[in-house]
Design an enzyme around this catalytic site. Structure first.
Site, PDB file in Angstrom:
ATOM      1  CG  HIS A   1      46.794  34.731  20.922  1.00 32.73           C
ATOM      2  ND1 HIS A   1      46.828  33.598  20.143  1.00 32.73           N
ATOM      3  CD2 HIS A   1      46.801  34.311  22.210  1.00 32.73           C
ATOM      4  CE1 HIS A   1      46.851  32.551  20.929  1.00 32.73           C
ATOM      5  NE2 HIS A   1      46.838  32.944  22.184  1.00 32.73           N
TER       6      HIS A   1
ATOM      7  CG  ASP B   1      46.943  36.597  30.076  1.00 28.45           C
ATOM      8  OD1 ASP B   1      46.415  35.843  30.904  1.00 28.45           O
ATOM      9  OD2 ASP B   1      47.812  36.230  29.270  1.00 28.45           O
TER      10      ASP B   1
HETATM   11  N1  CMC Z   1      52.280  45.608  22.027  1.00 32.64           N
HETATM   12  C1  CMC Z   1      52.896  46.227  21.005  1.00 32.64           C
HETATM   13  N2  CMC Z   1      53.316  45.596  19.886  1.00 32.64           N
HETATM   14  C2  CMC Z   1      53.108  44.287  19.805  1.00 32.64           C
HETATM   15  C3  CMC Z   1      52.460  43.554  20.835  1.00 32.64           C
HETATM   16  C4  CMC Z   1      52.048  44.266  21.987  1.00 32.64           C
HETATM   17  N3  CMC Z   1      51.442  43.636  22.975  1.00 32.64           N
HETATM   18  N4  CMC Z   1      52.381  42.255  20.482  1.00 32.64           N
HETATM   19  C5  CMC Z   1      52.947  42.148  19.277  1.00 32.64           C
HETATM   20  N5  CMC Z   1      53.389  43.372  18.857  1.00 32.64           N
HETATM   21  C6  CMC Z   1      53.976  43.680  17.548  1.00 32.64           C
HETATM   22  C7  CMC Z   1      55.418  43.195  17.449  1.00 32.64           C
HETATM   23  O1  CMC Z   1      56.325  44.212  17.836  1.00 32.64           O
HETATM   24  C8  CMC Z   1      55.517  42.841  15.978  1.00 32.64           C
HETATM   25  O2  CMC Z   1      55.649  44.033  15.235  1.00 32.64           O
HETATM   26  P1  CMC Z   1      56.481  44.001  13.838  1.00 32.64           P
HETATM   27  O3  CMC Z   1      55.757  43.061  12.926  1.00 32.64           O
HETATM   28  O4  CMC Z   1      56.457  45.416  13.376  1.00 32.64           O
HETATM   29  O5  CMC Z   1      57.861  43.520  14.184  1.00 32.64           O
HETATM   30  C9  CMC Z   1      54.145  42.256  15.651  1.00 32.64           C
HETATM   31  O6  CMC Z   1      53.255  42.900  16.572  1.00 32.64           O
HETATM   32  C10 CMC Z   1      54.058  40.742  15.816  1.00 32.64           C
HETATM   33  O7  CMC Z   1      54.531  40.412  17.122  1.00 32.64           O
HETATM   34  P2  CMC Z   1      55.299  39.080  17.468  1.00 32.64           P
HETATM   35  O8  CMC Z   1      56.060  39.283  18.735  1.00 32.64           O
HETATM   36  O9  CMC Z   1      56.038  38.566  16.275  1.00 32.64           O
HETATM   37  O10 CMC Z   1      54.066  38.108  17.704  1.00 32.64           O
HETATM   38  P3  CMC Z   1      54.124  36.678  18.377  1.00 32.64           P
HETATM   39  O11 CMC Z   1      53.067  35.877  17.781  1.00 32.64           O
HETATM   40  O12 CMC Z   1      55.505  36.129  18.342  1.00 32.64           O
HETATM   41  O13 CMC Z   1      53.820  37.002  19.926  1.00 32.64           O
HETATM   42  C11 CMC Z   1      52.646  37.553  21.893  1.00 32.64           C
HETATM   43  C12 CMC Z   1      52.581  36.900  20.511  1.00 32.64           C
HETATM   44  C13 CMC Z   1      51.360  37.232  22.639  1.00 32.64           C
HETATM   45  C14 CMC Z   1      53.830  36.964  22.693  1.00 32.64           C
HETATM   46  C15 CMC Z   1      52.823  39.087  21.731  1.00 32.64           C
HETATM   47  O14 CMC Z   1      51.713  39.632  21.076  1.00 32.64           O
HETATM   48  C16 CMC Z   1      53.048  39.814  23.070  1.00 32.64           C
HETATM   49  O15 CMC Z   1      54.197  39.939  23.504  1.00 32.64           O
HETATM   50  N6  CMC Z   1      51.951  40.296  23.741  1.00 32.64           N
HETATM   51  C17 CMC Z   1      52.074  40.906  25.053  1.00 32.64           C
HETATM   52  C18 CMC Z   1      52.136  39.830  26.133  1.00 32.64           C
HETATM   53  C19 CMC Z   1      50.822  39.119  26.321  1.00 32.64           C
HETATM   54  O16 CMC Z   1      49.774  39.730  26.449  1.00 32.64           O
HETATM   55  N7  CMC Z   1      50.873  37.771  26.395  1.00 32.64           N
HETATM   56  C20 CMC Z   1      49.693  36.941  26.629  1.00 32.64           C
HETATM   57  C21 CMC Z   1      49.392  36.044  25.472  1.00 32.64           C
HETATM   58  S1  CMC Z   1      47.757  35.297  25.486  1.00 32.64           S
HETATM   59  C22 CMC Z   1      47.614  34.140  26.744  1.00 32.64           C
HETATM   60  C23 CMC Z   1      48.834  33.556  27.296  1.00 32.64           C
HETATM   61  O17 CMC Z   1      49.572  32.860  26.631  1.00 32.64           O
HETATM   62  O18 CMC Z   1      49.033  33.807  28.460  1.00 32.64           O
END
Ligand code: CMC
Length: 386
Positions: free
Chosen positions: A264, A321
């Site tokens: 998140h 989720d």
């Molecule tokens: N699985 C594996 N690695 C992950 C994940 C994941 N679910 N989420 C983040 N990372 C890693 C990412 O690769 C990055 O690694 P590094 O620093 O080495 O490059 C680090 O963690 C930070 O990730 P980010 O993409 O920069 O984080 P963000 O704040 O931009 O994205 C997020 C947040 C929720 C989009 C992301 O964690 C994600 O894609 N999660 C999976 C989808 C998900 O469950 N979404 C629901 C969000 S909560 C409620 C909603 O909005 O619906």
């Protein structure tokens, strides 16, 4: 103008001031208008939360009764709105149908697009239309709303009730749905709420803005994650339950695979909604007598991931989720409807964010800047020389 600061994904940009929702990501705190999510999920109905989020205070008995009566009235939508759906193939994704129908909805009424009537119509009408989307995809006739039902009960009646029969709503299912809707009611400047504000900042109508919010929510990194989580758990189950393999895949950046329902932008210790849902999952499955092997897979996956350095270092925890889909499944709601359920919960938040934005005297059109990295000036070559 002046120098433009790059902030990819707006991770550090405050786009507005807001009085609606407070989040402390380090401590895992979520409050709507000052009330903790834990207390609201325990003590009140979704209608009370919707009222609170939109108008700022919990309703008293009289205000709640009036609000519920208005919701029942506005649950009856113009017959023409339903015909929009008939142009869709039955296989269309429910979120595509919901976005289209919300964009068109306002055109059926004489409206300013920003009145209390529009608010009521959107909240109540979306409930009716979401249930009809479920039925349309199955070739079933529309079920008209009944009086005296809660918001969750109305949805269940319009989804599964007999078109000519008395409403028969299972109260365990109704209570579980009520809680899920409350947990989704708002989440400050998330992607869909920011979209709603962005579109509304151009003085587009509430309907156009909500439709855009539905589009943003459909993405698998946002609301679409609830559907993606369940599909992932099913895939793991079909793959012999080898959850460690999927943890490995998520750690391998080359794979392009992410553990859906993990991570998140704001929560860095835990997502309080996921905590509530994890225990609600156990209760609901027990109450309904459902034994779902996917819950077992989800718990094992969570345990392995939380002990793994990759996830610990990046502070990746289960989000809202991760467990919601297992509850929807126990309630018999099909996977492709999960994100629509999220939208029903989130609509009060979108409405509140839109109104707060429009009522802000310092508000102006949302118009971010960029840092240009394209070609420098060049001149057009005649086509035969390109
Ligand atoms: N699985 C594996 N690695 C992950 C994940 C994941 N679910 N989420 C983040 N990372 C890693 C990412 O690769 C990055 O690694 P590094 O620093 O080495 O490059 C680090 O963690 C930070 O990730 P980010 O993409 O920069 O984080 P963000 O704040 O931009 O994205 C997020 C947040 C929720 C989009 C992301 O964690 C994600 O894609 N999660 C999976 C989808 C998900 O469950 N979404 C629901 C969000 S909560 C409620 C909603 O909005 O619906």
């Amino acid at each position: 103008t002046g120098a433009v600061t790059l902030d990819s994904g707006y991770g550090n940009t405050g786009s507005c001031k807001s009085e609606i929702t407070f989040i402390d990501g380090e401590k895992g705190i979520l409050r709507y208008r000052g009330y903790s999510i834990e207390e609201l999920a325990e003590k009140v109905s979704f209608e009370e939360v919707a009222y609170l989020v939109i108008w700022g205070e919990l309703p008293n008995q009289e205000q709640l009764a009036e609000f519920q009566a208005k919701l029942a009235k506005y649950a009856i939508v113009d017959e023409g709105v339903k015909t929009i759906l008939s142009g869709f193939p039955r296989s269309a994704h429910p979120m595509a149908m919901l976005g289209a129908v919300m964009a068109a909805f306002g055109s059926y009424y004489e409206t300013t697009g920003d009145s209390e009537e529009d608010i009521l119509r959107i909240i109540a009408g979306m409930n009716s239309l979401a249930a009809y989307i479920y039925r349309y995809r199955r070739g079933l006739p529309y079920v008209y709303p009944a009086s005296g039902l809660s918001y969750a009960g109305q949805f269940l009646h319009q989804m599964w009730g007999e078109p000519t029969g008395e409403p028969k709503v299972n109260s365990v299912v109704e209570q579980a749905l009520n809680k899920l809707l409350i947990l989704h009611a708002d989440h400050e400047q998330n992607c869909s709420a920011s979209t709603v504000r962005m579109v509304g900042s151009a003085h587009a109508s509430l309907y156009a803005s909500i439709s855009a919010g539905v589009g943003a929510l459909s993405g698998p990194l946002h609301g679409g994650a609830n559907q993606a989580v369940l599909e992932m758990l099913e895939e793991i189950q079909n793959d012999g339950g080898d959850f460690e393999k999927y943890v490995g895949l998520a750690k391998d950046k080359e794979s392009g695979f992410r553990l859906m329902g993990f991570g998140h932008r704001v929560y860095k210790n835990f997502d309080p909604r996921a905590k509530i849902l994890k225990s609600a999952c156990d209760d609901v499955l027990e109450d309904l007598g459902v034994d779902d092997p996917l819950l077992d897979i989800a718990k094992k996956l969570e345990k392995v991931a939380l002990e793994d350095e990759f996830f610990v270092k990046r502070k990746l925890y289960p989000n809202v989720d991760f467990y919601s889909g297992i509850i929807y499944r126990a309630l018999n709601i099909p996977t492709e409807m999960f994100t629509v359920m999220f939208a029903l919960g989130r609509v009060p938040g979108w409405i509140a964010q839109w109104h707060e934005m429009r009522n802000d005297p310092t508000g102006r059109i949302h118009r971010p800047r960029q840092i240009y990295t394209g070609a420098t000036e060049r001149s057009v070559q005649p086509i035969e020389e390109r």
